[in-house]
Design a protein around this motif. Structure first.
Motif, PDB file in Angstrom:
ATOM      1  N   ILE A  72      26.868  46.388  26.430  1.00 13.99           N
ATOM      2  CA  ILE A  72      26.283  44.966  26.711  1.00 13.99           C
ATOM      3  C   ILE A  72      24.998  45.325  25.778  1.00 13.99           C
ATOM      4  O   ILE A  72      23.962  46.312  26.143  1.00 13.99           O
ATOM      5  CB  ILE A  72      25.793  44.769  28.071  1.00 13.99           C
ATOM      6  N   ARG A 100      31.991  51.181  37.563  1.00 11.67           N
ATOM      7  CA  ARG A 100      32.300  50.493  36.392  1.00 11.67           C
ATOM      8  C   ARG A 100      31.253  50.975  35.320  1.00 11.67           C
ATOM      9  O   ARG A 100      30.331  50.617  35.199  1.00 11.67           O
ATOM     10  CB  ARG A 100      32.136  48.850  36.461  1.00 11.67           C
ATOM     11  N   THR A 102      29.560  51.281  32.038  1.00 12.81           N
ATOM     12  CA  THR A 102      29.277  50.313  31.136  1.00 12.81           C
ATOM     13  C   THR A 102      27.977  51.050  30.206  1.00 12.81           C
ATOM     14  O   THR A 102      27.258  51.562  30.726  1.00 12.81           O
ATOM     15  CB  THR A 102      28.643  49.114  31.772  1.00 12.81           C
ATOM     16  N   LEU A 156      25.689  42.954  35.948  1.00 14.44           N
ATOM     17  CA  LEU A 156      27.064  43.122  35.582  1.00 14.44           C
ATOM     18  C   LEU A 156      28.049  42.606  36.619  1.00 14.44           C
ATOM     19  O   LEU A 156      29.084  42.510  36.596  1.00 14.44           O
ATOM     20  CB  LEU A 156      27.484  44.461  35.766  1.00 14.44           C
ATOM     21  N   ALA A 158      30.546  40.148  37.543  1.00 12.49           N
ATOM     22  CA  ALA A 158      31.735  39.661  36.722  1.00 12.49           C
ATOM     23  C   ALA A 158      31.651  38.099  36.792  1.00 12.49           C
ATOM     24  O   ALA A 158      31.834  37.509  35.874  1.00 12.49           O
ATOM     25  CB  ALA A 158      32.883  40.333  37.291  1.00 12.49           C
ATOM     26  N   LEU A 161      29.275  36.668  34.565  1.00 13.66           N
ATOM     27  CA  LEU A 161      29.696  36.865  33.165  1.00 13.66           C
ATOM     28  C   LEU A 161      30.703  35.929  32.746  1.00 13.66           C
ATOM     29  O   LEU A 161      30.721  35.581  31.784  1.00 13.66           O
ATOM     30  CB  LEU A 161      30.083  38.390  32.988  1.00 13.66           C
ATOM     31  N   LYS A 162      31.651  35.612  33.675  1.00 14.94           N
ATOM     32  CA  LYS A 162      32.774  34.733  33.233  1.00 14.94           C
ATOM     33  C   LYS A 162      32.222  33.345  33.064  1.00 14.94           C
ATOM     34  O   LYS A 162      32.318  32.450  32.295  1.00 14.94           O
ATOM     35  CB  LYS A 162      33.865  34.858  34.204  1.00 14.94           C
TER      36      LYS A 162
END
Lengths: 170, 1195
Positions: A72, A100, A102, A156, A158, A161-162
């Motif tokens: 990212i 996770r 990243t 982060l 999710a 983010l979506k």
């Protein structure tokens, strides 16, 4: 004698508990910090494979010893400093955020800082450096300026983010 | 209290058993007569019960126990199967499953089982009544059951009437509660088998009084419990029994031999009335036969004893010097007596005695400091010994017919293999103990251990329901107990041969136990008889000659014993022929001749023999004979004329004389008795019983004298030999005794490797570990590709050096060679990693049977309560596929089966109307097709009506009318997989909401699989699911678009085409090509992903035709890079969702290639298409590309 020794130990212990080690890094002119325990490793300039159709701030994926790890662009993620000053030889901080793994691209990694836990202050109401405070865990004065401790969990998230993606896609 | 540490194991195990049970139950529903199925169910529930009790899970164990009871009754045909029962069983199984689920989730049992337990109890006890006529409670329950319309209870009345048992009329008032009755029954269960065992023991035991006392005690407690329960007749029965025992004891103590068969009678009566008391015992065991014959024989024995008594009293002071005279006279009558021996030898006690004496001799001989000729009876003459074993076996064989009870079809193979292994272990253990026993050591302890081992064997046999083996083991346990008693009472004992025989017998009956083992024994003993013996005996026979000469002078008996020897010789000839050992035969006949002369020392040897017999540990028989000898003298004459007594005696003496000769020969050579072993053994054993105490003392003296004399002899060259015989008799004896052991040892050794062969073992492994292994193998595959790339790079480097830097070719030779070797190494690595990969993949493979097993129940439940009759046929259950795949196709299959049953297959009437068989067929078939698993679900139902699909599709606005008109049927049927599609008029409880096929499609696509539907109206429907074997490593087509490399799973690739620009036309804004009479839309990957492709000619392009199962379309790519095996690596979820990427893979050069998720990609492409021109389709990151191409956006 023994008592003193024991007492020393206790204070040591306490100090250890209170002491927090942070990895400091910079984006633009701003200093940031992240708990050292979250940092898995720091690498420089791995070949990044871009992922089409992914959110803008996702630079792509890298191959970290057989594992494919998303990277990212923290600058974009945090909507910091619009100017495109990202240097070519950026650093990638590999963080383990609730398992996770990243990677985050930062401008540079400065040093490991030791700060007392109690010197960390909650994020101010006003936005710091144009940064929404939902991503900030706290702020700490380290003498040469303010150090922003980022909350990578929310960075982060999710769902967000979506959501971001769908907004972008619309 | 539940043992938490055991719980996980229990849950796994129980779940497996429940699954099996369900399968079996469903089979049982179809086939009420299926005994094997019943057995399987029984085993499952039994195992669950046992494990539950062990772990402490109360409800499960309670319910399973009740179910077990019910099943047991069904198995005994006491309850007839019907739908009510099977439903109850299934309900019970479901409840157990539920409980196990709860245990898994919460570690506690939540669901109550009382209702089911009560139901089962009603059924069970409703029927228990007729069998268990003493049950008061049951009659109440029966009434209840009858009231509650239980069809079973009606069968009870006739059954009850049929019960002829004496105690059947015991009035069953219903004032007793169940608990009391349970206690009573429990006591009965404990005591009756005990009595049963005691009765058996009575027939073989010496101390009958003691046994009877024990029986009496047991009966007393039974009586009091019966009295407490108010069972008058039963109490009376016990009283009578006690009286009978008292009488018998009285008779015994007064020296009379009572008829003990009453024990059996009383016992039978009880067992007949309470069959459950003898669970685990076979009623068919010919116990009575044993008992009766036993009685007769004791009489015989007694008379023989008395006869002996009278004769031996005359020769009491016999010594080496003066005894020949007596023997002379005795032997005269010997021949006449010989014909009697056959009769006598049939007696069970005689046989038993024979049995024990064999063993006694083995252990006794060394103690006496004499060379053990008796040992060699057992050991030297293998064939003879075996015959004897057989003979000796008769008592056991009669009482306890040891049958071969393993039958693969009836019993679980795994169980059998476990049992066999156990059996083998125990037998080995016992053999080892025999060895230990013969080598000295704490005999009592060894025997106790043997006893325990046999006990273990008995219990495992009992578990396997091998009735005869169980009984056999129990008899042997009793025998050993007897020996232990003997030892503890200070008497010497030796039952090694007996034990050996036990082992042999079992091996004989269970040949697979030690097929190789037995061979070893045989060859081993054969070798011994041929090798060791022949050579040793040749030498020793020579020695015997010289030694015997000393004795010949004083031998006046030899002449009289000559005829016997002729007989013996015949025997020997026979034996030798059997063994096909000419040399041995020759030696033996020589030895026989010698033996003729060796008769001189008759008395001494005779006496020593007798002494041995007396000291022999088989005290039971001896004591018995002692006890009965007095009886016999007084009463025995009634049955046996003095004449016959005399015959017997003569026979005894004569054979003893013979034996004594053998003794001498045997001291050095052990030849004589080998030759005569069979004969002698017979004789000796017949004589064992009648031997009296009077003989013992002189015999002891004689033995000493013999020892002295042989010491004197030890002056010549044979001195060493003789010394060995005497002082180191034990060593020699050990050698001899070890003979049967040596082969055994080798057996054991040989068995160890053999053990591994039949037992197919499995281990449970955490799936994570396998996943980890799989990942690592994936890594290996990647690094293999890296290797190949390095080699290529090296080659090009070499080329470069050669061309540009002017290095000579010869100078580059080492480099060239190195590159070659590197590539060789790479190839090798590739081979190994390929195999490793395959191996690891196989680990994850499971037979699809696991999955198929679940569906019969599903079908049953679906059909239940409808007017449909459906047969589910499964084929290819052994097809293996990845466990993950199995799990993810479980749900889709459920939907498909539901669809078939609910919509596809018609009701019975409708089928009949259409002229189809009333029973619908649903076939589940799995098979391999190259790298794929194909699952076909075929029904012969009504098929899919394309007209209705069209109508529905229009109604739901899923497609336009023109589109539908154009669609071929094949494509129309695919419409049913669209979400929300259902042609059903209304949703039933199981299906019709239009979700099913959508789920199927989604799940299968996740697995990179495809679904195809073929249907013919009125004939049926077939669904064909094609899934790659594994999900971790796939075959893929690598393509390049711009600078990016993409991976397309080969499962989705139909074909690749090269298309020229002019072949592409545009329909409604969609680019299409004509492919074999069809139009196919094509999409540019570069446009979907906004990838910059500078300077690539648009004139011709590569099209990859991909299929999503419902539709085919073409993807335009820049280059086809080839087919490769790739390892799927997961992508972060936020990268996967709606991106058209299913994962990523690492290329040989360490780069990353994204794997296309074709169905998702097609969806995205279509969405883009729907988004009309002018609509900004931003959101893709490459904005500059975007900007340039917006106008060309794919429609």
């Amino acid at each position: 004698m023994a008592d003193t020794f024991a007492a020393d130990k206790v204070t040591d212990q306490e100090e250890k508990e209170q002491l927090m080690q942070l990895v400091g890094f910079t984006i633009g002119n701003e200093q940031f910090g992240v708990d050292i325990l979250m940092v898995q490793e720091i690498i420089r300039s791995a070949p990044i494979t871009s992922v089409p159709n992914s959110p803008d701030f996702i630079e792509g994926v890298i191959n970290l010893r057989g594992n494919i790890i998303p990277v990212i662009e923290l600058r974009k993620r945090l909507n910091l400093f619009r100017e495109e000053t990202a240097s070519k030889d950026a650093w990638i901080l590999i963080l383990d955020i609730n398992s996770r793994v990243t990677g985050f691209i930062v401008d540079s990694v400065t040093r490991v800082l030791k700060i007392m836990e109690n010197t960390i202050e909650p994020p101010p109401e006003v936005v710091v450096a144009g940064l929404a405070n939902q991503y900030i865990r706290g702020v700490c004065d380290i003498g040469e300026g303010l150090l922003i401790m980022l909350d990578f969990n929310s960075i982060l998230l999710a769902d967000e983010l979506k959501q971001l993606k769908s907004i972008e896609g619309a | 209290m539940i043992d938490a540490s055991m719980l996980p194991d229990f849950i796994v195990e129980a779940a497996e058993h429940l699954e099996e049970m369900e399968t079996s139950l469903l089979q049982l529903e179809q086939d009420y007569e299926g005994k094997e199925i019943l057995d399987e169910i029984f085993r499952s529930i039994h195992t669950i019960k046992g494990a539950a009790q062990f772990v402490g899970i109360e409800r499960v164990s309670e319910l399973s126990h009740k179910l077990e009871n019910l099943l047991d009754l069904i198995r005994k045909d006491d309850i007839a199967l019907n739908t009510a029962i099977t439903d109850l069983l299934i309900a019970g199984k479901d409840r157990l499953t539920q409980l196990v689920d709860e245990l898994e989730r919460t570690q506690t049992e939540k669901t109550e089982v009382a209702d089911l337990v009560e139901q089962v109890r009603r059924v069970v006890e409703g029927d228990e009544m007729p069998i268990d006529t003493v049950d008061t409670v049951d009659s109440v329950d029966t009434a209840d059951a009858t009231d509650s319309t239980d069809p079973l209870s009606q069968q009870e009345a006739p059954l009850e009437a049929e019960q002829p048992a004496l105690l059947a009329e015991e009035s069953m008032s219903d004032e007793y509660d169940e608990e009391l009755y349970d206690i009573f029954l429990q006591q009965l269960k404990e005591n009756i088998p005990f009595l049963y065992a005691q009765t058996v023991e009575l027939s073989i035991s010496v101390d009958k009084q003691d046994v009877l006392y024990r029986c009496s005690d047991s009966i007393k407690s039974l009586k009091s419990s019966a009295n407490y329960m108010g069972y008058d007749k039963l109490t009376q029965h016990y009283s009578n029994w006690q009286h009978a025992i008292e009488n018998a004891v009285e008779q015994l103590s007064s020296g009379k031999m009572p008829n003990l068969s009453f024990m059996q009678d009383y016992l039978d009566e009880i067992i007949r009335s309470f069959p459950q008391a003898m669970e685990g015992y076979s009623h068919d065991d010919a116990e009575e036969g044993l008992d009766e014959s036993h009685e007769d024989d004791t009489q015989d024995v007694a008379s023989i004893t008395s006869a002996l008594d009278s004769i031996f009293s005359g020769e009491e002071p016999a010594t080496v010097s003066d005894s020949p005279v007596d023997i002379d006279s005795q032997e005269e009558t010997y021949d006449e007596a010989s014909h009697l021996e056959e009769e006598a030898s049939q007696g069970i006690d005689l046989d038993r005695a024979l049995d024990s004496i064999f063993s006694d001799e083995n252990s006794e001989a060394p103690d006496a400091g004499k060379p053990s000729d008796f040992l060699s009876l057992d050991d030297d003459d293998a064939p003879g010994f075996e015959e004897k074993v057989k003979e000796k076996k008769i008592p056991e064989a009669e009482t306890v017919p040891l049958e071969y009870e393993l039958s693969g079809d009836e019993y679980d193979e795994e169980l059998i293999s476990i049992f066999l292994k156990k059996l083998k272990d125990d037998i080995e253990y016992i053999q080892a103990k025999i060895t230990e026993y013969m080598g000295g050591g704490d005999k009592r302890r060894i025997l106790e251990k043997c006893h325990d081992a046999i006990g273990r064997l008995a219990s495992s046999a009992n578990y396997m329901e091998y009735v005869s083996l169980t009984a056999f083991c129990e008899v042997w346990q009793n025998v050993i107990e007897g020996y232990i008693d003997d030892i503890s009472s200070g008497r010497a004992s030796g039952i090694d041969a007996g034990l050996q025989e036990f082992v042999d017998k079992i091996i004989k009956v269970y040949p697979e136990l030690t097929e190789d083992m037995q061979q070893d024994t045989l060859t081993g003993s054969a070798e011994f008889s041929q090798g060791n013996k022949v050579s040793a005996q040749t030498e020793e026979t020579e020695d015997a000659f010289s030694q015997d000469d000393n004795w010949v002078a004083s031998s006046s008996v030899s002449a009289t014993s000559a005829p016997e020897h002729t007989e013996n010789r015949q025997d020997v000839e026979q034996a030798a022929k059997n063994a096909e050992d000419k040399i041995l035969f020759d030696k033996l006949s020589t030895a026989l001749d010698n033996a003729d002369y060796a008769g001189n020392a008759s008395t001494s040897s005779l006496d020593s023999v007798i002494e041995e017999i007396m000291e022999s540990p088989d005290q039971k028989d001896l004591a018995a004979s002692k006890i009965f000898s007095e009886d016999a003298t007084s009463e025995g004459e009634g049955e046996h004329t003095p004449r016959s007594d005399a015959h017997l005696l003569d026979q005894l003496i004569a054979s003893n004389t013979e034996k004594e000769e053998d003794d001498h020969v045997g001291q050095v050579g052990q030849v004589g008795q080998v030759t005569k072993s069979e004969k002698i053994s017979k004789d000796v054993h017949q004589q064992d019983e009648p031997v009296t105490e009077e003989v013992v003392e002189p015999a002891g003296k004689v033995a000493e004298e013999i020892a002295e004399e042989s010491n004197k002899l030890a002056t010549s060259e044979e001195a060493e030999k003789v010394k060995e015989d005497q002082k180191n008799a034990q060593s020699e004896q050990a050698e001899e005794t070890e003979e049967p052991k040596k082969p055994k040892k080798s057996e054991i050794q040989e068995k160890n490797p053999a053990k591994k062969v039949p037992v197919r073992s499995s281990i449970r492994v955490d799936a994570e570990k396998i996943d980890y292994l799989m990942n690592q193998v994936g890594e290996l595959v990647v690094s293999r590709a890296y290797f190949a790339q390095l080699v290529n790079e090296m080659r090009s480097l070499e080329q470069e050096l050669l061309e540009s830097s002017g290095v000579l070719k010869s100078q580059l030779k080492p480099l060239h060679e190195f590159a070659f070797r590197l590539s060789e190494a790479g190839v090798h690595l590739g081979r190994v990693s390929n195999e490793l990969q395959e191996g690891v993949m196989k680990v994850r493979m499971l037979p699809i049977d696991q999955l198929f097993k679940r569906y019969p129940r599903l079908v049953r439940d679906l059909v239940h309560g409808t007017n449909k009759d459906i047969k589910l046929i499964t084929r290819g259950e052994e097809t293996e596929l990845d466990k993950m795949v199995i799990e993810s196709i479980s749900d889709p299959l459920i939907h498909i089966i539901r669809n078939s049953v609910d919509h596809g297959l018609e009701s019975i009437e409708e089928r009949l109307r259409k002229g189809k068989p009333a029973q619908g067929t649903l076939v589940l078939e799995a098979f391999h097709e190259s790298d794929h698993i194909v699952l076909e679900i075929t029904d012969d139902g009504r098929g899919i009506d394309s007209k209705r699909i069209k109508a529905k599709a229009l109604e739901k606005g899923l497609a336009r009318k023109e589109e539908l008109e154009r669609m071929p049927d094949q494509e129309l049927t695919r419409l049913i997989m669209l979400p929300g599609f259902s042609t059903a008029e209304k949703a039933t409880k199981t299906s019709g909401r239009g979700v099913g096929m959508d789920v199927v499609k989604k799940n299968i696509e996740k697995l990179n699989g495809t679904v195809e539907i073929a249907s013919e109206l009125g004939k049926g429907t077939q669904l064909r699911i094609k899934i790659p074997l594994t999900m971790a490593i796939i075959q893929a087509l690598m393509v390049r678009v711009g600078k990016e490399k993409f991976t397309i799973p080969l499962t989705t690739v139909e074909e690749t085409l090269r298309v020229f620009r002019n072949e592409i036309s545009e329909i409604e804004g969609v680019h299409v090509i004509h492919l074999r009479e069809n139009t196919m839309p094509i999409f540019q990957l570069s446009k979907i992903y906004n990838i910059d492709r500078q300077g690539i000619s648009e004139d011709k392009m590569f099209v990859v035709v991909v299929s999503t199962g419902t539709q085919e379309l073409g993807l335009v790519v820049d280059e086809l890079l080839g087919q490769e095996e790739v390892v799927i690596k997961p992508l972060a979820d936020y990268l996967r969702v709606e991106s058209g990427f299913g994962g990523a893979t690492i290329l040989g050069d360490g780069g990353i290639s994204l794997i296309l998720d074709i169905p998702e990609l097609v969806k995205i492409a279509k969405e883009n298409q729907i988004m009309k021109q002018g609509q900004r389709s931003s959101g893709f990151k490459r904005k500059k590309v975007h900007a340039a191409e917006t106008t060309e956006q794919v429609h």
